[in-house]
Motif scaffolding. Sequence first.
Motif, PDB file in Angstrom:
ATOM      1  N   THR A 121     -53.251  20.493   4.244  1.00 40.54           N
ATOM      2  CA  THR A 121     -53.712  19.920   2.974  1.00 40.54           C
ATOM      3  C   THR A 121     -54.626  20.888   2.234  1.00 40.54           C
ATOM      4  O   THR A 121     -54.481  21.103   1.024  1.00 40.54           O
ATOM      5  CB  THR A 121     -54.463  18.600   3.218  1.00 40.54           C
ATOM      6  OG1 THR A 121     -53.579  17.661   3.849  1.00 40.54           O
ATOM      7  CG2 THR A 121     -54.938  17.989   1.905  1.00 40.54           C
ATOM      8  N   THR A 160     -53.837  22.708  -1.293  1.00 38.84           N
ATOM      9  CA  THR A 160     -54.767  22.526  -2.421  1.00 38.84           C
ATOM     10  C   THR A 160     -55.283  23.866  -2.924  1.00 38.84           C
ATOM     11  O   THR A 160     -55.326  24.105  -4.138  1.00 38.84           O
ATOM     12  CB  THR A 160     -55.942  21.630  -2.002  1.00 38.84           C
ATOM     13  OG1 THR A 160     -55.436  20.367  -1.534  1.00 38.84           O
ATOM     14  CG2 THR A 160     -56.885  21.386  -3.174  1.00 38.84           C
ATOM     15  N   GLY A 162     -56.208  17.241  -4.504  1.00 38.09           N
ATOM     16  CA  GLY A 162     -56.363  17.553  -3.086  1.00 38.09           C
ATOM     17  C   GLY A 162     -57.520  16.807  -2.452  1.00 38.09           C
ATOM     18  O   GLY A 162     -57.401  16.271  -1.340  1.00 38.09           O
ATOM     19  N   GLN A 168     -56.578  13.257  -1.887  1.00 41.54           N
ATOM     20  CA  GLN A 168     -55.743  13.073  -0.697  1.00 41.54           C
ATOM     21  C   GLN A 168     -56.597  12.965   0.558  1.00 41.54           C
ATOM     22  O   GLN A 168     -56.354  12.118   1.421  1.00 41.54           O
ATOM     23  CB  GLN A 168     -54.758  14.233  -0.563  1.00 41.54           C
ATOM     24  CG  GLN A 168     -53.655  14.245  -1.599  1.00 41.54           C
ATOM     25  CD  GLN A 168     -52.720  15.409  -1.385  1.00 41.54           C
ATOM     26  OE1 GLN A 168     -52.235  15.647  -0.283  1.00 41.54           O
ATOM     27  NE2 GLN A 168     -52.460  16.158  -2.442  1.00 41.54           N
TER      28      GLN A 168
END
Length: 415
Positions: A152, A156, A282, A285
Amino acid sequence: MSDGLTVDEVTKTNTGSSQVAILLFLALALMSALLNSSAPTPLYPLYQHQLALTSVSLTLIYGAYAAGVLISLFGVGNMAGKVKDLRSMIVPALLVVLVGALLFAMADSFFMMFMARLLAGVGTGALTGAANIALVRFGPRDGGKQAALIATLSFTAGLALGPIFSGVALQTGFHATSMPFVIIMAVAAIAALGVMFRWPAIEIAEPVGGVAAGVGGPNSTLAAGLRATGGKFFLCAGALFICWVVAASILAIGPNVAEKLLGMEDRGIYGYVIAIYLMIAGASQILSRRLPARYSLMFGCLAQAQALSVVVFAEAIYIHSLGLAAAGMVIAGYAYGAIFVGSATLVNLISPKASHARLISLFYVIAYIANWVPILLGVVIDHASLQLAVNLLFMVSAVACVGLGIRVTRAGFPR
């Protein structure tokens, strides 16, 4: 040994160091692919002006990336879980990313830009699955949590830094259409060399319940999985589809909207705006993982997020307010992260084990198709106006998000 480590201790130390190094190079590999995805965004108006491209041509170039990802997922996506030495997939994928960046740096025609984006998508699709599996193999035994966090953060960082590189190049006038891609080529090359030469010598056993779990059997078909999940699957997939339609439109036609409808004269600034939007997405998330998935999806669609963001955008364009448009970008970034995490988590929860892999594949195929919707907007722009295309996007996405949010509250998802 009184003044040193035992052989076993030295071996463990070297293995640990090697595993840390490979995690860093895998993160760099993922970042290079996403850099190649987002870097062209602020440059689209410049390319359109220099190469006399129509809006349809521009959106086709944007959509070529999604086509490349889908080609890669269908072609090699299922191989990653079966390959013992994942370098044989990761290094070639990085070379494809590098070639895609090289083509973009040299692009002087629609065809070269289209092929550059297509190769960028192919490289990303091949790299994502293999690199994520490698992160799980070489990461700590924590159920893949650290691997997911590294992926992740890498995604990002790559998505956010790409527009920043392009924005700086545009503002300084320093080889604006080539400098960002030279950086991407350098990052991809470093990642490829690191993966080749810092790959741990020790083979790591595949975690129990890994990628091959649940494959085979009479109930493993996609049709069986769809029957088991009912409309809930399509509700999640539809939410992510609309979310990605808005995100793809921001990236594909957003620079022209900022320049022609909002009066943003400095094209480089839009690169920084996109970077902030992607960083918010990001962060959303990561934070949304702490919420129950049902609420994350519901808040993303309904709770003054995705639906509100397009209303804010519409008002910003109507009154020509860059400040209000910036607020809309913040809301849209939050919505993107919340909907992505909420819908993906719910699909994981409701999918039967036997057909889980096939349902997840279909889920992402539906999402990637959203990247082709801006092509329809390009047709509207070429044959009518940019304003009409934006209005259609706002109206359809706002109504769809409100409807999906209401359906989520009534769907009876696991709590």
